[in-house]
Design a protein around this motif. Structure first.
Motif: not given
Lengths: 398, 295
Positions: A91-109
């Motif tokens: 299941v991918t999020d509606k903000n998939f593109s933004e989350l894709l490039n987030q830092e690895a330390t982010s807690t958002l899946p």
């Protein structure tokens, strides 16, 4: 002459006992073939391919590329059907593109994997690996696009091919031999055949116990004793035939596996290692199982006890010893317990030859442990047997 | 051949001795009928003689140290999945029979037990009587000085039984010592030359069968009322004693003359006895008499 008479008598009795023959030959052969089938994909690197349903909540370029990249790895079902509940869901999020490039330390899946509860670890790992690789490829795709190294005129398939050129690797898996040499990876047959062969060899306990009981109960043992037969001759007359039967089992089951597995479309069995080592190992396993069988046979007082004790011991030794579950997947404490099982020593010896291409020196630790266990079992069994013989009465067995 | 001096045996954890201070000797050529009710100690005696157990006290002395004992146990002690021939050959090997003796012994037991028709048949498929014959054959296959037969003919038809008894007689004729237990007392009467009766671990009787027979003519008489005048006086005059029974008396006679005088007295009476029986008691009657009627 007397020992030979006892041996040939035991052989004759066994050859006429169809149930014992089935237990000693048919059952292990069935196990060997069934388990070779069941585990045939274990070492091939392509276990039953995972299927997933992909639920995407965005329809941007990154999401489309991710879907294409994932479909290259595993089967992706996009049509939602009634069976969806039995499929792993990506299941991918509606903000998939933004989350894709987030830092690895982010807690958002970046996405969620929802597995049916019954999914086995190997399939979970397969899906996980495919998703991680697809995510990495999607990030690379985004990077290459941003740097104009990919053009919008290129189709998705062409873009995926360019990305894969950067991410795909060629890896050869090899096995390390006992002498530090490397070989092609051993097939599943090399692992499963010896395990179930050993399991079958230890089943001599049951017919041994039954024939010993029959002699006691019929009063034949009384006759043999009164004819002046020493207990040691009688004990050897019981152990040696089953030692030879074990050797026959070893040779026959390996030969049948060698001939039959390729015919059935399974990975063939390869006899690596030294032939002398096979003989030594087979002899030590046979000695161990026949002496342990004699111990069980000397302990039981009824056929019911024989069935329970021999079957129970066999299954426990197999479960503990890595026959049913490989010791590598056991916790460390359990692995230490496994190292106490003679079936584990036997299996280690077989794998040293079949997968490690070892020689006689390499199997000596296993063989020595088996022989020592055999001698201890025989000594204890002989003590019990002698005691029982001393208590034979004219009309009843004590 | 064998001497038992005050031999006792007590089973582990038992409270009383199964055999109590048994003293007797076995001689070559003895064919001993061993009788006794259940629990008398027959099995224990067989166990002692076959070396399965050792006396708790007393001495069991074989004249020759290498005396061999052959067994015909009550249970069917052979391999049921082997044929008759295979069983015989196996036990011939176990008994270490070789060469001509082996052939001779095998031939002897096959003929004695009449097994030749079914040598190749598996023991498990034989009838009970045939299995008993095989069991018997294996027992006498062993060359031995003493043979122990424990209910060896149970379940065997009359014809086959006679054949087995003939085999026993052949062994006896060859000077072997035989101990024989059976519930068929006529069998023992037919073959034994000596009777041992055990009861509660003690030896009640040890006598040659000929002596038991010749001394045992008996007259049982029962009068409907009182014994006629002169009867008791005549019995006393002949030196006999009248053992009182529930409804009469039992008089043991030693000579024919005694019987003739008693018979003359009886036939001249106005009132005849209600019961008059004269004869030699069977072994069964003797046995019941000795053991007090216990079976």
């Amino acid at each position: 002459m007397r020992l030979w008479a006892l041996l040939s008598k035991e052989w004759r009795l066994l050859c006429r006992d169809i149930h014992a023959l089935a237990v000693l030959f048919l059952m292990p052969l069935t196990f060997v073939l069934l388990m070779a089938f069941a585990l045939s994909d274990l070492n091939s690197g392509t276990p039953a391919t995972a299927s997933v349903s992909l639920l995407q909540h965005a329809d941007d370029a990154d999401s489309r590329f991710f879907a294409a990249a994932l479909a290259e790895q595993i089967t992706v079902l996009t049509t939602v059907t009634d069976t969806t509940n039995n499929l792993t869901q990506v299941v991918t999020d509606k903000n998939f593109s933004e989350l894709l490039n987030q830092e690895a330390t982010s807690t958002l899946p970046q996405l969620q994997l929802i597995f049916p509860a019954s999914t086995v670890p190997v399939l979970r790992q397969q899906v996980r690996s495919a998703v991680i690789l697809s995510l990495a490829q999607t990030r690379l795709h985004a990077f290459l696009s941003a740097n104009e190294m990919l053009s919008d005129e290129q189709s998705l398939t062409e873009q995926l091919a360019i990305v894969r050129q950067q991410t795909d690797s060629t890896i050869t898996e090899l096995d390390l031999g006992t002498k530090g040499q490397v070989f092609g990876q051993a097939s599943a047959s090399q692992h499963s055949v010896p395990a179930w062969l050993i399991f079958g060899m230890f089943f001599v306990m049951l017919p041994m116990a039954n024939t010993l009981l029959a002699e006691q109960q019929s009063g034949t043992l009384l006759r043999l004793k009164s004819a002046g037969l020493p207990p040691l001759t009688l004990a050897l007359g019981k152990c040696l035939p089953y030692f030879m039967i074990n050797l026959l089992q070893f040779a026959l089951l390996l030969t049948v596996s060698y001939l039959l597995l390729p015919v059935l479309g399974l990975a063939p069995l390869q006899f690596n290692g030294s032939p002398v080592a096979y003989l030594v190992l087979a002899s030590s396993i046979a000695l161990c199982s026949s002496c342990f069988g004699f111990l069980i046979a000397s302990l039981v007082r009824s056929n019911e006890q024989a069935l329970m004790l021999s079957g129970g011991c066999n299954i426990i030794l197999a479960a503990v010893g890595g026959i049913m579950v490989p010791t590598v997947v056991m916790p460390e404490a359990m692995q230490q317990v496994a190292a106490l099982s003679p079936m584990n020593w036997a299996l280690e010896g077989c794998l040293t030859l079949l997968t490690g291409h070892g020689d006689i020196v390499d199997i000596m630790p296993s063989a020595l442990k088996l022989v020592l266990f055999a001698l201890s079992s025989f000594a204890l069994a002989y003590f019990i047997y002698k005691y029982k013989m001393s208590r034979i009465k004219w009309t009843a067995i004590y | 051949m064998l001497k038992l001096s005050a031999v006792s045996y007590r089973y582990p954890a038992a409270e009383i001795d199964a055999l109590q201070a048994l003293t007797l000797s076995l001689n070559a050529g003895d064919i001993i009928g061993l009788l006794g009710p259940n629990g008398a100690g027959k099995t224990t005696l067989f166990s002692l003689l076959s070396g399965l157990v050792k006396p708790t006290s007393g001495q069991l002395t074989w004249q020759k140290t290498d005396t061999r004992v052959g067994l015909v146990p009550q249970h069917l002690a052979f391999y049921s999945q082997l044929s008759i021939a295979e069983n015989l050959v196996f036990f011939a090997d176990i008994y270490q029979l070789k060469g001509a003796q082996r052939q001779q012994q095998l031939q002897m037991v096959i003929e004695a037990c009449n097994l030749s028709d079914r040598l190749k048949q598996r023991a498990a498929t034989l009838s009970g009587g045939w299995q008993r014959r095989l069991n018997f054959a294996i027992g006498i296959l062993q060359p031995a000085d003493v043979y122990l037969f424990d209910e060896a003919t149970v379940g065997v038809d009359a014809q086959s039984r006679q054949q087995l008894l003939n085999a026993v007689k052949q062994l006896a004729a060859a000077g072997k010592t035989l101990l024989y237990t059976s519930h068929y007392l006529q069998e023992i009467e037919q073959i034994a030359n000596r009777i041992l009766v055990l009861q509660q671990g003690q030896l009640l009787l040890d006598a040659p069968i000929s002596q038991l027979s010749s001394d045992s003519w008996q007259l049982m008489v029962q009068w409907s009322q009182q014994a006629p005048l002169g009867w008791l006086e005549l019995v006393a005059k002949l030196g006999l004693t009248a053992e009182p029974l529930a409804q009469g008396s039992l008089i043991s006679l030693t000579t024919t003359a005694q019987w003739q005088q008693l018979n003359l007295f009886i036939t001249t009476q106005m009132v005849q006895p209600k019961l008059l029986r004269y004869g030699r008691p069977s072994l069964e009657q003797l046995y019941l008499h000795v053991t007090g009627g216990q079976l």
